[in-house]
Write an enzyme that holds these catalytic residues in place. Structure first.
Site, PDB file in Angstrom:
ATOM      1  CD  GLU A  42      -2.857   1.036   2.447  1.00 51.57           C
ATOM      2  OE1 GLU A  42      -3.526   2.043   2.647  1.00 51.57           O
ATOM      3  OE2 GLU A  42      -2.880   0.042   3.179  1.00 51.57           O
ATOM      4  NE  ARG A 273       2.783  -9.046  10.180  1.00 51.73           N
ATOM      5  CZ  ARG A 273       2.752  -7.924   9.433  1.00 51.73           C
ATOM      6  NH1 ARG A 273       3.688  -7.016   9.551  1.00 51.73           N
ATOM      7  NH2 ARG A 273       1.788  -7.703   8.591  1.00 51.73           N
ATOM      8  CE  LYS A 283       2.989   0.327   5.441  1.00 52.59           C
ATOM      9  NZ  LYS A 283       1.887  -0.031   4.530  1.00 52.59           N
TER      10      LYS A 283
HETATM   11  P1  ATP Z   1      -0.638  -1.876   6.477  1.00 50.85           P
HETATM   12  O1  ATP Z   1      -1.071  -2.044   7.871  1.00 50.85           O
HETATM   13  O2  ATP Z   1      -0.564  -0.454   6.039  1.00 50.85           O
HETATM   14  O3  ATP Z   1      -1.318  -2.782   5.498  1.00 50.85           O
HETATM   15  P2  ATP Z   1       1.675  -3.505   5.941  1.00 50.85           P
HETATM   16  O4  ATP Z   1       2.917  -3.578   6.759  1.00 50.85           O
HETATM   17  O5  ATP Z   1       0.849  -4.709   5.746  1.00 50.85           O
HETATM   18  O6  ATP Z   1       0.874  -2.323   6.564  1.00 50.85           O
HETATM   19  P3  ATP Z   1       1.687  -3.268   3.086  1.00 50.85           P
HETATM   20  O7  ATP Z   1       2.129  -2.141   2.250  1.00 50.85           O
HETATM   21  O8  ATP Z   1       0.273  -3.687   3.005  1.00 50.85           O
HETATM   22  O9  ATP Z   1       2.082  -2.905   4.579  1.00 50.85           O
HETATM   23  O10 ATP Z   1       2.640  -4.512   2.864  1.00 50.85           O
HETATM   24  C1  ATP Z   1       2.937  -5.037   1.590  1.00 50.85           C
HETATM   25  C2  ATP Z   1       3.296  -6.478   1.713  1.00 50.85           C
HETATM   26  O11 ATP Z   1       4.382  -6.662   2.600  1.00 50.85           O
HETATM   27  C3  ATP Z   1       2.145  -7.288   2.242  1.00 50.85           C
HETATM   28  O12 ATP Z   1       1.991  -8.419   1.404  1.00 50.85           O
HETATM   29  C4  ATP Z   1       2.567  -7.686   3.623  1.00 50.85           C
HETATM   30  O13 ATP Z   1       2.077  -8.954   3.920  1.00 50.85           O
HETATM   31  C5  ATP Z   1       4.094  -7.677   3.524  1.00 50.85           C
HETATM   32  N1  ATP Z   1       4.680  -7.367   4.834  1.00 50.85           N
HETATM   33  C6  ATP Z   1       4.468  -6.275   5.578  1.00 50.85           C
HETATM   34  N2  ATP Z   1       5.133  -6.355   6.746  1.00 50.85           N
HETATM   35  C7  ATP Z   1       5.796  -7.547   6.745  1.00 50.85           C
HETATM   36  C8  ATP Z   1       6.655  -8.225   7.666  1.00 50.85           C
HETATM   37  N3  ATP Z   1       6.974  -7.699   8.848  1.00 50.85           N
HETATM   38  N4  ATP Z   1       7.149  -9.437   7.306  1.00 50.85           N
HETATM   39  C9  ATP Z   1       6.840  -9.960   6.112  1.00 50.85           C
HETATM   40  N5  ATP Z   1       6.044  -9.394   5.209  1.00 50.85           N
HETATM   41  C10 ATP Z   1       5.508  -8.186   5.505  1.00 50.85           C
END
Ligand code: ATP
Ligand code: MG
Length: 597
Positions: A42, A273, A283
């Site tokens: 996002e 994750r 974030k």
């Molecule tokens: P939000 O709460 O804004 O959705 P987010 O950390 O999920 O935050 P995204 O931009 O949606 O952010 O993340 C993009 C991709 O990265 C998603 O597929 C998410 O699953 C993956 N991702 C985010 N944080 C992690 C993490 N700590 N470990 C592994 N993958 C992650």
């Protein structure tokens, strides 16, 4: 850039459950040999090391199997999104060494089709406009133990729903007046299936579609359809989406049954994750650190953002190595920061040339060396790689050495300079300490020694002279000044804001969490994570460097002998005015530092 994901020569590729699933799908021909993954950020913040895990996984699996990985911006929420973030995300993915080729997409590319599909679902009796207030809706949804109840609007006719949905789109209603919900199962034990909302009214411009829309699709509805439209085969996400999978499948199944989506449909898989100790990754917290001025921006070298890690001196290779080492599993994992730091050491140990820097200088005067004379010593650029050659470094009567390489009253086991003791000046001569000058406060202002001209390194027999200490030096008239920023971990607590006993060491078996015993964490229940910021996370020193280093190109990395790995700062380092950041010390010295001066 090549389409193939780069591999590190030292990466040991091990299997994981996703590699096995893909191998099996290739074997059975489930997707006719296609492997298509996607990374769907996002655009509402900078990418961090957790995202890197997902990027390496998605791009890695595709490239290992001759497939492709799409970069898709999940831009369904017009409130928080920004092109600045999109640009930073693209450059971070490229920097990591991955290439989406022609496959750059936006969820907003599909707004027309998502809308058309919603109309189809309404006509098929599978979606309805609910005009309940958000409170009423929440109330009727039930709880984990109590089933949901129907809203009074659930049985509206398809005609009425279509009409209302059209008027929602045309802007007749204020935000929140109605939502479009799927009609699935109010009694489902899975809350996600209790008629989830899929469209809401938002009178706000979108950074790509402008004012075209005032109804926006929600994530669960958008994501699965975007995957299916892009013919994704393996849709890999983090564990918190496990309970959303039945909804994912429901939506694309219904649309495929109607011939609106092509089979075979994508399959969602979940992995754990990344959680990293001694940092934060939410974030919200990262934004707070930046906006509150606790760090110097998104790319502050203490930040776990990819922009910060890059500026810190991390290489793309070290981060890909990290992703490979931590592996992929379904169990929650907490990884110690030292695992990441070791990946950088392992990468740079083989690649970074060696240089000399004196970070905390004190003068060493060689009393019996002729004043005004100088000579060149030859230093290896890499002791294990003689093919990288040597360089000449000037030597003269007055040298800079590290202040802590002299000790008037040496503790037991101290083998560096102290009165009457000998050390080797690395790649130069053996010297014997004969005394020190001090100022009125007793602070040492110069150390005096004599040298033995017969001991010059590289001359036959010179190295046979046995001395225990071996210290680095720079010639006073030749050395240049440089600003050196000594970075350390951003937080002193393994889980900032939480008492240490919450660290679950059992969940990361192979890379067991090592929580340093030396770090005392106060008993607390409600702590502010900001209280755990490391007050010594950034220290700036005026150091001396070798003359040749002052013209260094930004982002060049070196090992400063005996100190660690350093990078010329990408923003602030200029030819003639070098600025270096410490990426990592040579060994894991965390928790074993001398007290602050
Ligand atoms: P939000 O709460 O804004 O959705 P987010 O950390 O999920 O935050 P995204 O931009 O949606 O952010 O993340 C993009 C991709 O990265 C998603 O597929 C998410 O699953 C993956 N991702 C985010 N944080 C992690 C993490 N700590 N470990 C592994 N993958 C992650
Ligand atoms: Mg997300």
């Amino acid at each position: 850039m090549s389409a193939a994901a780069p591999q590190n020569s030292f990466t040991q590729v091990s299997s994981n459950f996703l590699r096995q699933i893909i191998a099996e799908d290739l074997r059975t021909g489930k997707y006719a040999g296609r492997v298509v993954t996607r990374f769907p950020p996002e655009p509402n913040g900078y990418l961090h090391i957790g995202h890197a895990k997902s990027i390496c996984l998605n791009f890695g699996l595709a490239s290992e199997n001759g497939g492709v990985c799409h970069l898709r911006f999940d831009d369904t929420n017009p409130i928080k999104e920004d092109v600045e973030y999109e640009d930073s995300i693209k450059s971070a993915v490229q920097w990591l060494g991955f290439d989406w080729a022609a496959h750059l997409y936006h969820a907003s590319d599909y707004f027309d089709r998502l809308h058309e599909f919603a109309r189809h679902l309404i006509k098929a009796g599978l979606a309805y406009v609910d005009s309940s207030s958000p409170e009423e809706m929440r109330h009727l949804r039930g709880t984990l133990t109590e089933s949901g109840r129907a809203s009074p609007f659930r049985e509206r006719s398809a005609e009425e729903n279509l009409d209302l949905f059209r008027r929602m789109k045309e802007g007749e209603f204020p935000d929140g007046a109605h939502v479009l919900r799927l009609k699935i199962d109010l009694a489902s034990p899975n809350m996600n299936l209790r008629d989830p909302a899929v469209y809401r009214i938002r009178h706000i411009a979108h950074h790509r579609t402008g004012d075209k829309w005032c109804v926006y699709p929600l994530y669960d509805y958008t994501h699965c359809i975007s995957d299916a439209l892009e013919r994704i085969t393996h849709s890999i996400c983090t564990l918190e989406f496990q309970d959303h999978r039945p909804l994912y499948d429901w939506v694309i199944e219904r649309l495929a049954e109607a011939g609106l989506l092509q089979r075979p449909l994508p399959q969602q898989y979940e992995f754990a994750r990344l959680n990293l100790l001694y940092t934060v990754m939410s974030k919200r917290r990262l934004l707070e650190l930046v906006e509150g001025g606790y760090v110097d921006g998104w790319d502050d070298p203490r930040m776990p953002t990819l922009a910060g890690l890059r500026r810190r001196g991390y290489t793309p290779e070290s981060i890909r190595l990290f992703a490979e080492r931590i592996g992929v599993s379904k169990a929650d994992q907490w990884i110690d920061m030292s695992v990441l730091e070791d990946c950088l050491r392992d990468d740079l140990n083989t690649r970074a040339q060696r240089r000399i820097a004196v970070l905390d200088p004190v003068k060493l005067v060689i009393d019996n060396y002729p004043a005004g004379a100088e000579e060149e010593c030859f230093l290896p650029n890499h002791p294990q790689q003689p093919e990288l050659g040597t360089r000449a470094v000037p030597f003269s009567r007055e040298l800079w050495i590290e202040r802590d390489d002299f000790n008037e009253e040496p503790p037991k086991g101290y083998f560096r300079l102290s009165p009457g003791k000998e050390v080797r000046l690395r790649y130069a001569f053996v010297v014997k300490c004969v005394g020190a000058d001090k100022d009125e406060n007793g602070k040492v202002t110069a150390v005096h020694c004599t040298y033995d001209p017969e001991t010059r390194s590289g001359t036959p027999g010179a190295e046979t002279r046995k001395v225990k200490g071996n210290i680095h030096w720079l010639s006073v008239p030749h050395a240049r000044r440089a600003e050196v920023r000594l970075y350390d971990r951003l937080f002193v607590a393994p889980q900032p804001g939480r008492p240490s006993d919450l660290v679950d060491a059992t969940s990361a078996p192979s890379l067991a969490v090592e929580v340093d015993d030396d770090i005392v964490i106060e008993e607390a229940t409600e702590r502010n994570y900001l209280d755990d910021l490391n007050p010594r996370g950034k220290q700036v020193v005026a150091a001396y460097i070798e003359p040749s280093l002052s013209e260094v190109a930004p982002e060049t990395r070196y090992q400063f002998e005996r100190h660690g790995y350093f990078v010329a700062d990408v923003r602030d380092s200029r030819p003639g005015a070098a600025v270096f950041n410490r990426a990592v010390t040579l060994r894991d010295s965390w928790g074993h530092k001398p007290a602050a001066p």
